[in-house]
Design a protein around this motif. Structure first.
Motif, PDB file in Angstrom:
ATOM      1  N   ILE A 282     -27.252 -46.620  25.380  1.00 28.82           N
ATOM      2  CA  ILE A 282     -28.282 -45.914  26.134  1.00 28.82           C
ATOM      3  C   ILE A 282     -28.028 -44.422  25.939  1.00 28.82           C
ATOM      4  CG2 ILE A 282     -27.000 -46.003  28.301  1.00 28.82           C
ATOM      5  CD1 ILE A 282     -29.845 -46.420  29.608  1.00 28.82           C
ATOM      6  N   ASP A 283     -29.070 -43.695  25.563  1.00 27.31           N
ATOM      7  CA  ASP A 283     -28.983 -42.251  25.306  1.00 27.31           C
ATOM      8  C   ASP A 283     -29.955 -41.532  26.234  1.00 27.31           C
ATOM      9  OD1 ASP A 283     -27.387 -43.069  23.228  1.00 27.31           O
ATOM     10  OD2 ASP A 283     -28.728 -42.411  21.632  1.00 27.31           O
ATOM     11  N   TRP A 284     -29.477 -40.501  26.893  1.00 28.48           N
ATOM     12  CA  TRP A 284     -30.325 -39.678  27.754  1.00 28.48           C
ATOM     13  C   TRP A 284     -30.389 -38.285  27.163  1.00 28.48           C
ATOM     14  CZ3 TRP A 284     -28.187 -36.258  31.922  1.00 28.48           C
ATOM     15  CH2 TRP A 284     -29.204 -35.570  32.590  1.00 28.48           C
ATOM     16  N   LYS A 285     -31.582 -37.810  26.866  1.00 26.74           N
ATOM     17  CA  LYS A 285     -31.831 -36.465  26.347  1.00 26.74           C
ATOM     18  C   LYS A 285     -32.505 -35.662  27.465  1.00 26.74           C
ATOM     19  CE  LYS A 285     -30.500 -37.877  22.354  1.00 26.74           C
ATOM     20  NZ  LYS A 285     -29.071 -37.953  22.254  1.00 26.74           N
ATOM     21  N   ALA A 286     -31.751 -34.761  28.079  1.00 26.29           N
ATOM     22  CA  ALA A 286     -32.219 -34.050  29.273  1.00 26.29           C
ATOM     23  C   ALA A 286     -33.411 -33.138  28.995  1.00 26.29           C
ATOM     24  CB  ALA A 286     -31.070 -33.258  29.887  1.00 26.29           C
ATOM     25  N   ASN A 287     -33.360 -32.316  27.936  1.00 31.22           N
ATOM     26  CA  ASN A 287     -34.444 -31.354  27.716  1.00 31.22           C
ATOM     27  C   ASN A 287     -35.747 -32.032  27.295  1.00 31.22           C
ATOM     28  OD1 ASN A 287     -33.750 -32.009  25.074  1.00 31.22           O
ATOM     29  ND2 ASN A 287     -34.063 -29.924  24.329  1.00 31.22           N
ATOM     30  N   ARG A 288     -35.686 -33.258  26.833  1.00 25.83           N
ATOM     31  CA  ARG A 288     -36.906 -33.995  26.451  1.00 25.83           C
ATOM     32  C   ARG A 288     -37.334 -34.982  27.528  1.00 25.83           C
ATOM     33  NH1 ARG A 288     -39.137 -32.876  21.214  1.00 25.83           N
ATOM     34  NH2 ARG A 288     -37.507 -31.735  20.112  1.00 25.83           N
ATOM     35  N   CYS A 289     -36.567 -35.086  28.616  1.00 22.01           N
ATOM     36  CA  CYS A 289     -36.839 -36.058  29.689  1.00 22.01           C
ATOM     37  C   CYS A 289     -37.036 -37.452  29.084  1.00 22.01           C
ATOM     38  CB  CYS A 289     -38.059 -35.662  30.497  1.00 22.01           C
ATOM     39  SG  CYS A 289     -37.862 -34.089  31.339  1.00 22.01           S
ATOM     40  N   LEU A 290     -36.056 -37.887  28.312  1.00 19.67           N
ATOM     41  CA  LEU A 290     -36.176 -39.109  27.535  1.00 19.67           C
ATOM     42  C   LEU A 290     -34.920 -39.966  27.682  1.00 19.67           C
ATOM     43  CD1 LEU A 290     -37.953 -40.529  25.323  1.00 19.67           C
ATOM     44  CD2 LEU A 290     -36.594 -39.286  23.656  1.00 19.67           C
ATOM     45  N   VAL A 291     -35.128 -41.251  27.911  1.00 18.27           N
ATOM     46  CA  VAL A 291     -34.040 -42.227  27.943  1.00 18.27           C
ATOM     47  C   VAL A 291     -34.349 -43.253  26.860  1.00 18.27           C
ATOM     48  CG1 VAL A 291     -32.777 -43.924  29.304  1.00 18.27           C
ATOM     49  CG2 VAL A 291     -33.693 -41.878  30.409  1.00 18.27           C
ATOM     50  N   VAL A 292     -33.400 -43.458  25.941  1.00 12.63           N
ATOM     51  CA  VAL A 292     -33.614 -44.301  24.765  1.00 12.63           C
ATOM     52  C   VAL A 292     -32.521 -45.361  24.697  1.00 12.63           C
ATOM     53  CG1 VAL A 292     -33.739 -44.300  22.243  1.00 12.63           C
ATOM     54  CG2 VAL A 292     -34.654 -42.390  23.521  1.00 12.63           C
ATOM     55  N   ALA A 293     -32.901 -46.561  24.278  1.00  8.59           N
ATOM     56  CA  ALA A 293     -31.941 -47.642  24.039  1.00  8.59           C
ATOM     57  C   ALA A 293     -31.898 -47.935  22.541  1.00  8.59           C
ATOM     58  CB  ALA A 293     -32.344 -48.893  24.810  1.00  8.59           C
ATOM     59  N   PRO A 294     -30.898 -47.417  21.829  1.00  7.02           N
ATOM     60  CA  PRO A 294     -30.787 -47.724  20.398  1.00  7.02           C
ATOM     61  C   PRO A 294     -30.078 -49.065  20.177  1.00  7.02           C
ATOM     62  CG  PRO A 294     -29.155 -46.084  21.004  1.00  7.02           C
ATOM     63  CD  PRO A 294     -29.956 -46.379  22.231  1.00  7.02           C
ATOM     64  N   LEU A 295     -30.563 -49.813  19.223  1.00  9.38           N
ATOM     65  CA  LEU A 295     -29.963 -51.070  18.787  1.00  9.38           C
ATOM     66  C   LEU A 295     -29.883 -50.977  17.269  1.00  9.38           C
ATOM     67  CD1 LEU A 295     -29.025 -53.994  19.314  1.00  9.38           C
ATOM     68  CD2 LEU A 295     -31.406 -54.676  19.090  1.00  9.38           C
ATOM     69  N   PHE A 296     -28.647 -50.942  16.727  1.00  9.51           N
ATOM     70  CA  PHE A 296     -28.518 -50.658  15.307  1.00  9.51           C
ATOM     71  C   PHE A 296     -27.266 -51.296  14.723  1.00  9.51           C
ATOM     72  CE2 PHE A 296     -26.434 -47.335  17.665  1.00  9.51           C
ATOM     73  CZ  PHE A 296     -25.292 -47.027  16.960  1.00  9.51           C
TER      74      PHE A 296
ATOM     75  N   CYS B 273     -27.884 -37.761  14.990  1.00 10.40           N
ATOM     76  CA  CYS B 273     -28.753 -38.935  15.063  1.00 10.40           C
ATOM     77  C   CYS B 273     -30.206 -38.499  15.152  1.00 10.40           C
ATOM     78  CB  CYS B 273     -28.368 -39.859  16.213  1.00 10.40           C
ATOM     79  SG  CYS B 273     -28.655 -39.210  17.849  1.00 10.40           S
ATOM     80  N   GLN B 274     -31.091 -39.418  14.743  1.00  9.26           N
ATOM     81  CA  GLN B 274     -32.522 -39.132  14.747  1.00  9.26           C
ATOM     82  C   GLN B 274     -33.276 -40.384  15.193  1.00  9.26           C
ATOM     83  OE1 GLN B 274     -34.690 -38.973  11.009  1.00  9.26           O
ATOM     84  NE2 GLN B 274     -35.680 -37.088  11.704  1.00  9.26           N
ATOM     85  N   TYR B 275     -34.227 -40.156  16.087  1.00 10.39           N
ATOM     86  CA  TYR B 275     -35.108 -41.231  16.543  1.00 10.39           C
ATOM     87  C   TYR B 275     -36.408 -41.123  15.765  1.00 10.39           C
ATOM     88  CZ  TYR B 275     -31.719 -40.851  20.255  1.00 10.39           C
ATOM     89  OH  TYR B 275     -30.546 -40.776  20.944  1.00 10.39           O
ATOM     90  N   GLY B 276     -36.954 -42.239  15.354  1.00 12.13           N
ATOM     91  CA  GLY B 276     -38.139 -42.232  14.500  1.00 12.13           C
ATOM     92  C   GLY B 276     -39.440 -42.086  15.247  1.00 12.13           C
ATOM     93  N   PHE B 277     -39.458 -41.292  16.293  1.00 10.42           N
ATOM     94  CA  PHE B 277     -40.692 -41.043  17.023  1.00 10.42           C
ATOM     95  C   PHE B 277     -40.636 -39.639  17.615  1.00 10.42           C
ATOM     96  CE2 PHE B 277     -37.855 -43.475  19.843  1.00 10.42           C
ATOM     97  CZ  PHE B 277     -37.664 -42.561  20.867  1.00 10.42           C
ATOM     98  N   SER B 278     -41.759 -39.205  18.128  1.00 12.50           N
ATOM     99  CA  SER B 278     -41.860 -37.909  18.764  1.00 12.50           C
ATOM    100  C   SER B 278     -42.568 -38.082  20.092  1.00 12.50           C
ATOM    101  CB  SER B 278     -42.640 -36.950  17.873  1.00 12.50           C
ATOM    102  OG  SER B 278     -42.814 -35.734  18.532  1.00 12.50           O
ATOM    103  N   LYS B 279     -42.198 -37.280  21.045  1.00 11.57           N
ATOM    104  CA  LYS B 279     -42.813 -37.403  22.363  1.00 11.57           C
ATOM    105  C   LYS B 279     -44.122 -36.631  22.452  1.00 11.57           C
ATOM    106  CE  LYS B 279     -41.568 -37.425  27.174  1.00 11.57           C
ATOM    107  NZ  LYS B 279     -40.549 -37.212  28.165  1.00 11.57           N
ATOM    108  N   ILE B 280     -44.112 -35.365  22.055  1.00 13.69           N
ATOM    109  CA  ILE B 280     -45.319 -34.535  22.137  1.00 13.69           C
ATOM    110  C   ILE B 280     -45.607 -33.867  20.797  1.00 13.69           C
ATOM    111  CG2 ILE B 280     -46.376 -32.544  23.280  1.00 13.69           C
ATOM    112  CD1 ILE B 280     -44.550 -33.163  25.689  1.00 13.69           C
ATOM    113  N   THR B 281     -44.612 -33.260  20.208  1.00 15.83           N
ATOM    114  CA  THR B 281     -44.788 -32.513  18.965  1.00 15.83           C
ATOM    115  C   THR B 281     -44.625 -33.440  17.761  1.00 15.83           C
ATOM    116  OG1 THR B 281     -42.447 -31.957  18.947  1.00 15.83           O
ATOM    117  CG2 THR B 281     -43.931 -30.398  20.030  1.00 15.83           C
ATOM    118  N   PRO B 282     -45.081 -33.023  16.575  1.00 18.56           N
ATOM    119  CA  PRO B 282     -45.022 -33.910  15.407  1.00 18.56           C
ATOM    120  C   PRO B 282     -43.615 -34.147  14.845  1.00 18.56           C
ATOM    121  CG  PRO B 282     -46.022 -31.801  14.820  1.00 18.56           C
ATOM    122  CD  PRO B 282     -45.822 -31.806  16.298  1.00 18.56           C
ATOM    123  N   GLU B 283     -42.632 -33.251  15.116  1.00 20.24           N
ATOM    124  CA  GLU B 283     -41.301 -33.496  14.565  1.00 20.24           C
ATOM    125  C   GLU B 283     -40.598 -34.621  15.326  1.00 20.24           C
ATOM    126  OE1 GLU B 283     -40.389 -30.688  17.905  1.00 20.24           O
ATOM    127  OE2 GLU B 283     -41.832 -30.547  16.310  1.00 20.24           O
TER     128      GLU B 283
END
Length: 186
Positions: A91-105, A162-172
Protein backbone atom coordinates in the motif's frame (compact mmCIF):
# COMPACT_ATOMS: atom_id res chain seq x y z
CA UNK A 1 30.08 -66.60 18.20
CA UNK A 2 27.85 -66.17 15.12
CA UNK A 3 25.15 -64.63 17.32
CA UNK A 4 27.57 -62.01 18.76
CA UNK A 5 28.85 -61.22 15.27
CA UNK A 6 25.23 -60.83 14.03
CA UNK A 7 24.39 -58.48 16.93
CA UNK A 8 27.55 -56.41 16.27
CA UNK A 9 26.71 -56.26 12.54
CA UNK A 10 23.12 -55.11 13.22
CA UNK A 11 24.31 -52.52 15.74
CA UNK A 12 26.87 -51.04 13.32
CA UNK A 13 24.33 -51.09 10.49
CA UNK A 14 21.83 -49.26 12.67
CA UNK A 15 24.38 -46.54 13.60
CA UNK A 16 25.33 -46.12 9.96
CA UNK A 17 21.67 -45.82 9.00
CA UNK A 18 21.08 -43.15 11.64
CA UNK A 19 24.02 -41.09 10.39
CA UNK A 20 22.74 -41.30 6.83
CA UNK A 21 19.30 -40.11 7.91
CA UNK A 22 20.84 -37.14 9.76
CA UNK A 23 22.79 -36.11 6.65
CA UNK A 24 19.59 -36.13 4.61
CA UNK A 25 17.82 -33.90 7.12
CA UNK A 26 20.72 -31.45 7.24
CA UNK A 27 20.91 -31.33 3.44
CA UNK A 28 17.16 -30.67 3.24
CA UNK A 29 17.43 -27.81 5.74
CA UNK A 30 20.32 -26.16 3.86
CA UNK A 31 18.46 -26.23 0.55
CA UNK A 32 15.67 -23.89 1.75
CA UNK A 33 15.10 -21.63 -1.22
CA UNK A 34 12.28 -19.32 -0.15
CA UNK A 35 12.47 -15.83 1.30
CA UNK A 36 10.12 -13.18 2.62
CA UNK A 37 10.78 -9.46 2.68
CA UNK A 38 9.15 -6.44 4.30
CA UNK A 39 9.74 -2.85 3.20
CA UNK A 40 8.97 0.54 4.73
CA UNK A 41 9.80 3.65 2.70
CA UNK A 42 8.86 7.26 2.28
CA UNK A 43 8.58 9.06 -1.05
CA UNK A 44 10.42 12.37 -1.27
CA UNK A 45 9.52 15.49 -3.20
CA UNK A 46 11.59 18.55 -4.03
CA UNK A 47 10.95 21.51 -1.75
CA UNK A 48 10.15 24.58 -3.85
CA UNK A 49 11.54 26.79 -1.08
CA UNK A 50 14.83 24.88 -0.72
CA UNK A 51 17.72 26.98 0.54
CA UNK A 52 15.52 29.87 1.68
CA UNK A 53 15.35 30.95 5.32
CA UNK A 54 12.07 30.11 7.06
CA UNK A 55 10.78 33.35 8.59
CA UNK A 56 9.17 31.58 11.58
CA UNK A 57 11.99 29.22 12.61
CA UNK A 58 15.00 31.06 11.17
CA UNK A 59 16.30 27.78 9.71
CA UNK A 60 17.20 27.01 6.13
CA UNK A 61 14.57 25.02 4.22
CA UNK A 62 15.57 21.42 3.35
CA UNK A 63 16.01 20.26 -0.25
CA UNK A 64 13.52 17.38 0.06
CA UNK A 65 10.25 16.86 1.96
CA UNK A 66 8.61 13.59 2.99
CA UNK A 67 5.56 12.94 0.82
CA UNK A 68 3.76 9.91 2.25
CA UNK A 69 4.60 6.33 3.18
CA UNK A 70 4.83 2.93 1.49
CA UNK A 71 4.48 -0.49 3.10
CA UNK A 72 5.16 -3.65 1.07
CA UNK A 73 5.59 -7.38 1.61
CA UNK A 74 7.15 -9.99 -0.68
CA UNK A 75 7.44 -13.75 -0.79
CA UNK A 76 9.71 -15.39 -3.31
CA UNK A 77 12.23 -18.01 -4.28
CA UNK A 78 15.98 -17.54 -4.57
CA UNK A 79 19.10 -19.33 -5.72
CA UNK A 80 22.00 -19.07 -3.26
CA UNK A 81 20.68 -15.66 -2.04
CA UNK A 82 22.13 -14.21 -5.25
CA UNK A 83 19.18 -14.16 -7.64
CA UNK A 84 15.51 -14.33 -6.79
CA UNK A 85 12.00 -13.80 -8.06
CA UNK A 86 9.07 -12.76 -5.91
CA UNK A 87 5.44 -11.68 -5.66
CA UNK A 88 4.84 -8.35 -3.93
CA UNK A 89 1.83 -6.58 -2.50
CA UNK A 90 1.62 -3.31 -0.65
CA UNK A 91 0.00 0.00 0.00
CA UNK A 92 1.45 3.37 -1.07
CA UNK A 93 0.21 6.75 0.12
CA UNK A 94 1.20 9.84 -1.89
CA UNK A 95 0.33 12.88 0.24
CA UNK A 96 0.66 15.70 -2.32
CA UNK A 97 -1.55 13.82 -4.81
CA UNK A 98 -4.11 12.71 -2.17
CA UNK A 99 -3.72 9.18 -3.52
CA UNK A 100 -3.67 5.73 -1.94
CA UNK A 101 -2.50 2.93 -4.26
CA UNK A 102 -2.26 -0.85 -3.86
CA UNK A 103 0.52 -2.20 -6.11
CA UNK A 104 0.61 -5.91 -6.94
CA UNK A 105 3.72 -6.86 -8.88
CA UNK A 106 6.38 -9.44 -9.61
CA UNK A 107 10.04 -8.71 -9.02
CA UNK A 108 13.46 -9.90 -10.11
CA UNK A 109 16.16 -9.49 -7.47
CA UNK A 110 19.96 -9.59 -7.90
CA UNK A 111 22.08 -9.41 -4.76
CA UNK A 112 25.76 -10.22 -5.17
CA UNK A 113 27.96 -10.31 -2.10
CA UNK A 114 30.52 -7.49 -1.88
CA UNK A 115 32.02 -8.43 1.50
CA UNK A 116 31.57 -11.40 3.80
CA UNK A 117 28.38 -9.99 5.40
CA UNK A 118 27.24 -7.24 2.99
CA UNK A 119 25.27 -7.63 -0.23
CA UNK A 120 24.45 -4.95 -2.77
CA UNK A 121 20.91 -5.43 -4.09
CA UNK A 122 19.08 -4.35 -7.18
CA UNK A 123 15.47 -5.14 -7.86
CA UNK A 124 13.15 -4.50 -10.78
CA UNK A 125 9.40 -4.93 -10.55
CA UNK A 126 6.46 -4.86 -12.93
CA UNK A 127 2.73 -5.36 -12.31
CA UNK A 128 -0.55 -3.54 -11.65
CA UNK A 129 -1.43 -0.56 -9.47
CA UNK A 130 -4.97 0.00 -8.25
CA UNK A 131 -6.11 3.22 -6.63
CA UNK A 132 -8.09 2.57 -3.45
CA UNK A 133 -8.75 6.23 -2.65
CA UNK A 134 -12.04 6.38 -4.55
CA UNK A 135 -10.64 7.55 -7.89
CA UNK A 136 -11.22 4.23 -9.72
CA UNK A 137 -7.79 4.51 -11.36
CA UNK A 138 -5.84 1.49 -12.55
CA UNK A 139 -2.66 1.03 -14.51
CA UNK A 140 0.74 -0.56 -14.73
CA UNK A 141 3.30 -0.39 -11.94
CA UNK A 142 7.04 -0.23 -12.56
CA UNK A 143 9.82 0.01 -10.01
CA UNK A 144 13.57 -0.22 -9.77
CA UNK A 145 15.59 -0.09 -6.57
CA UNK A 146 19.19 -0.22 -5.42
CA UNK A 147 20.35 -0.92 -1.89
CA UNK A 148 22.69 -2.52 0.62
CA UNK A 149 21.80 -5.40 2.99
CA UNK A 150 23.50 -6.96 5.97
CA UNK A 151 23.32 -10.70 5.35
CA UNK A 152 23.73 -11.63 9.01
CA UNK A 153 20.67 -9.83 10.42
CA UNK A 154 18.67 -9.20 7.21
CA UNK A 155 18.29 -5.42 7.50
CA UNK A 156 18.95 -3.11 4.58
CA UNK A 157 18.54 0.39 3.19
CA UNK A 158 17.55 1.25 -0.38
CA UNK A 159 16.51 3.93 -2.83
CA UNK A 160 13.68 3.37 -5.29
CA UNK A 161 12.07 4.89 -8.37
CA UNK A 162 8.53 3.83 -9.17
CA UNK A 163 5.86 4.84 -11.66
CA UNK A 164 2.13 4.23 -11.75
CA UNK A 165 0.60 3.84 -15.20
CA UNK A 166 -2.14 6.39 -14.67
CA UNK A 167 -2.64 10.06 -13.95
CA UNK A 168 -5.07 11.71 -11.61
CA UNK A 169 -5.60 15.11 -13.27
CA UNK A 170 -2.66 16.00 -15.50
CA UNK A 171 -1.48 13.95 -18.51
CA UNK A 172 1.87 12.87 -16.98
CA UNK A 173 2.03 9.62 -15.04
CA UNK A 174 2.42 9.63 -11.29
CA UNK A 175 5.78 8.48 -9.98
CA UNK A 176 8.00 8.82 -6.96
CA UNK A 177 11.53 8.66 -5.60
CA UNK A 178 11.72 6.89 -2.23
CA UNK A 179 14.21 6.06 0.50
CA UNK A 180 13.46 3.07 2.68
CA UNK A 181 14.39 0.23 4.99
CA UNK A 182 13.82 -3.46 4.38
CA UNK A 183 14.04 -6.69 6.35
CA UNK A 184 14.56 -10.00 4.55
CA UNK A 185 14.27 -13.52 5.99
CA UNK A 186 15.76 -16.49 4.19
Amino acid sequence: MKFKFLILFILLWQIGFSQEEEKQKKHYHDSKSFYSKFELSSPLRVNQYAGEINEYTGEEEPWFLLDGISLRACIGSHYDKWIGIGMNIGIDWKANRCLVVAPLFGSLRLSPRITEDIRITSEAGYGRALSISGDKLSGTFKKISLGIEDEENGFGIYIELCQYGFSKITPERIGSFSVGLNYIMF
